[in-house]
Write a protein that holds these residues in place. Structure first.
Motif, mmCIF file in Angstrom:
data_model
loop_
_atom_site.group_PDB
_atom_site.id
_atom_site.type_symbol
_atom_site.label_atom_id
_atom_site.label_comp_id
_atom_site.label_asym_id
_atom_site.label_seq_id
_atom_site.Cartn_x
_atom_site.Cartn_y
_atom_site.Cartn_z
ATOM 1 N N THR A 82 -66.563 -53.259 -19.592
ATOM 2 C CA THR A 82 -66.013 -52.405 -18.552
ATOM 3 C C THR A 82 -65.027 -53.220 -17.722
ATOM 4 N N VAL A 83 -63.868 -52.660 -17.481
ATOM 5 C CA VAL A 83 -62.848 -53.290 -16.644
ATOM 6 C C VAL A 83 -62.845 -52.566 -15.307
ATOM 7 N N THR A 84 -62.831 -53.327 -14.210
ATOM 8 C CA THR A 84 -62.793 -52.730 -12.873
ATOM 9 C C THR A 84 -61.610 -53.296 -12.107
ATOM 10 N N LEU A 85 -60.872 -52.413 -11.465
ATOM 11 C CA LEU A 85 -59.691 -52.781 -10.689
ATOM 12 C C LEU A 85 -59.932 -52.438 -9.218
ATOM 13 N N THR A 86 -59.763 -53.427 -8.345
ATOM 14 C CA THR A 86 -59.809 -53.227 -6.897
ATOM 15 C C THR A 86 -58.664 -54.030 -6.293
ATOM 16 N N LYS A 87 -58.327 -53.733 -5.056
ATOM 17 C CA LYS A 87 -57.303 -54.512 -4.368
ATOM 18 C C LYS A 87 -57.958 -55.719 -3.691
ATOM 19 N N SER B 106 -50.357 -44.222 -13.196
ATOM 20 C CA SER B 106 -50.276 -44.200 -14.660
ATOM 21 C C SER B 106 -50.751 -45.523 -15.244
ATOM 22 N N ILE B 107 -50.966 -45.512 -16.565
ATOM 23 C CA ILE B 107 -51.354 -46.706 -17.310
ATOM 24 C C ILE B 107 -50.859 -46.534 -18.743
ATOM 25 N N ASP B 108 -50.467 -47.630 -19.384
ATOM 26 C CA ASP B 108 -50.078 -47.622 -20.795
ATOM 27 C C ASP B 108 -51.270 -48.100 -21.624
ATOM 28 N N LEU B 109 -51.590 -47.374 -22.710
ATOM 29 C CA LEU B 109 -52.715 -47.715 -23.582
ATOM 30 C C LEU B 109 -52.266 -47.750 -25.031
ATOM 31 N N SER B 110 -52.935 -48.608 -25.816
ATOM 32 C CA SER B 110 -52.690 -48.694 -27.249
ATOM 33 C C SER B 110 -53.922 -49.315 -27.907
ATOM 34 N N PHE C 49 -47.682 -48.531 -27.486
ATOM 35 C CA PHE C 49 -48.163 -48.089 -26.182
ATOM 36 C C PHE C 49 -47.721 -46.668 -25.888
ATOM 37 N N LYS C 50 -48.585 -45.941 -25.214
ATOM 38 C CA LYS C 50 -48.278 -44.598 -24.729
ATOM 39 C C LYS C 50 -48.665 -44.563 -23.256
ATOM 40 N N THR C 51 -47.820 -43.950 -22.436
ATOM 41 C CA THR C 51 -48.091 -43.856 -21.003
ATOM 42 C C THR C 51 -48.920 -42.613 -20.714
ATOM 43 N N PHE C 52 -49.991 -42.794 -19.948
ATOM 44 C CA PHE C 52 -50.865 -41.706 -19.530
ATOM 45 C C PHE C 52 -50.802 -41.602 -18.009
ATOM 46 N N PHE D 186 -54.121 -52.572 -22.607
ATOM 47 C CA PHE D 186 -53.507 -51.792 -21.541
ATOM 48 C C PHE D 186 -52.422 -52.627 -20.900
ATOM 49 N N ASP D 187 -51.471 -51.936 -20.279
ATOM 50 C CA ASP D 187 -50.327 -52.598 -19.664
ATOM 51 C C ASP D 187 -49.717 -51.629 -18.643
ATOM 52 N N ASN D 188 -48.831 -52.156 -17.814
ATOM 53 C CA ASN D 188 -48.053 -51.342 -16.873
ATOM 54 C C ASN D 188 -48.911 -50.380 -16.056
ATOM 55 N N ILE D 189 -49.899 -50.918 -15.384
ATOM 56 C CA ILE D 189 -50.713 -50.103 -14.482
ATOM 57 C C ILE D 189 -49.880 -49.820 -13.238
ATOM 58 N N THR D 190 -49.681 -48.554 -12.936
ATOM 59 C CA THR D 190 -48.892 -48.172 -11.764
ATOM 60 C C THR D 190 -49.829 -47.589 -10.720
ATOM 61 N N MET D 191 -49.859 -48.246 -9.571
ATOM 62 C CA MET D 191 -50.669 -47.772 -8.459
ATOM 63 C C MET D 191 -49.859 -47.913 -7.188
#
Length: 125
Positions: free
Chosen positions: A2-7, A17-21, A57-60, A88-93
């Motif tokens: 499990t990956v968790t993202l916090t500031k 958005s996020i790019d996944l492949s 990669f596809k952007t979701f 995953f790549d290009n996480i946009t927040m």
């Protein structure tokens, strides 16, 4: 896994958005990634993205409910096995303060056209 993202400063944020492949040519296949967001009032929001077996990669894009988050976690599951390798790549927040968000290119183009039209009309007079 499990990956968790916090500031780092524990402030709230919005997920855009996020790019996944899939992860590689010798392993990994089509699968799904399950996202869970924890909001400021400790309620949860969920969304699932499914990606193909192509190595691209596809952007979701996240639903509008992924706003005011304390954290976002995600885990993947394969359509053929219990273990899935994905990338995953290009996480946009965005910070919760929307004044820091990036202006859309279309808005800038409309502003530019309007200013050019004003300049042209003044020049003709």
């Amino acid at each position: 896994l499990t990956v968790t993202l916090t500031k780092d400063d524990n402030t709230l944020f919005d997920m855009h958005s996020i790019d996944l492949s899939r992860a590689g040519t010798s392993w990994g296949a089509a699968g799904s990634v399950y996202f869970t967001g924890i909001k400021s009032d400790d309620t949860t929001v969920k969304q699932t993205f499914s990606y193909s077996d192509e190595l691209a990669f596809k952007t979701f894009f996240f639903d509008g409910v992924f706003v005011g988050l304390k954290s976002v976690s995600w885990i993947a599951a394969s359509q053929t096995t219990d273990i899935q390798y994905f990338q995953f790549d290009n996480i946009t927040m965005y910070p919760l303060d929307s004044s820091n968000q990036i202006v859309e290119p279309a808005s800038l183009a409309l502003l530019g056209l309007g200013l050019a039209g004003l300049g042209f009309s003044r020049r003709r007079q």
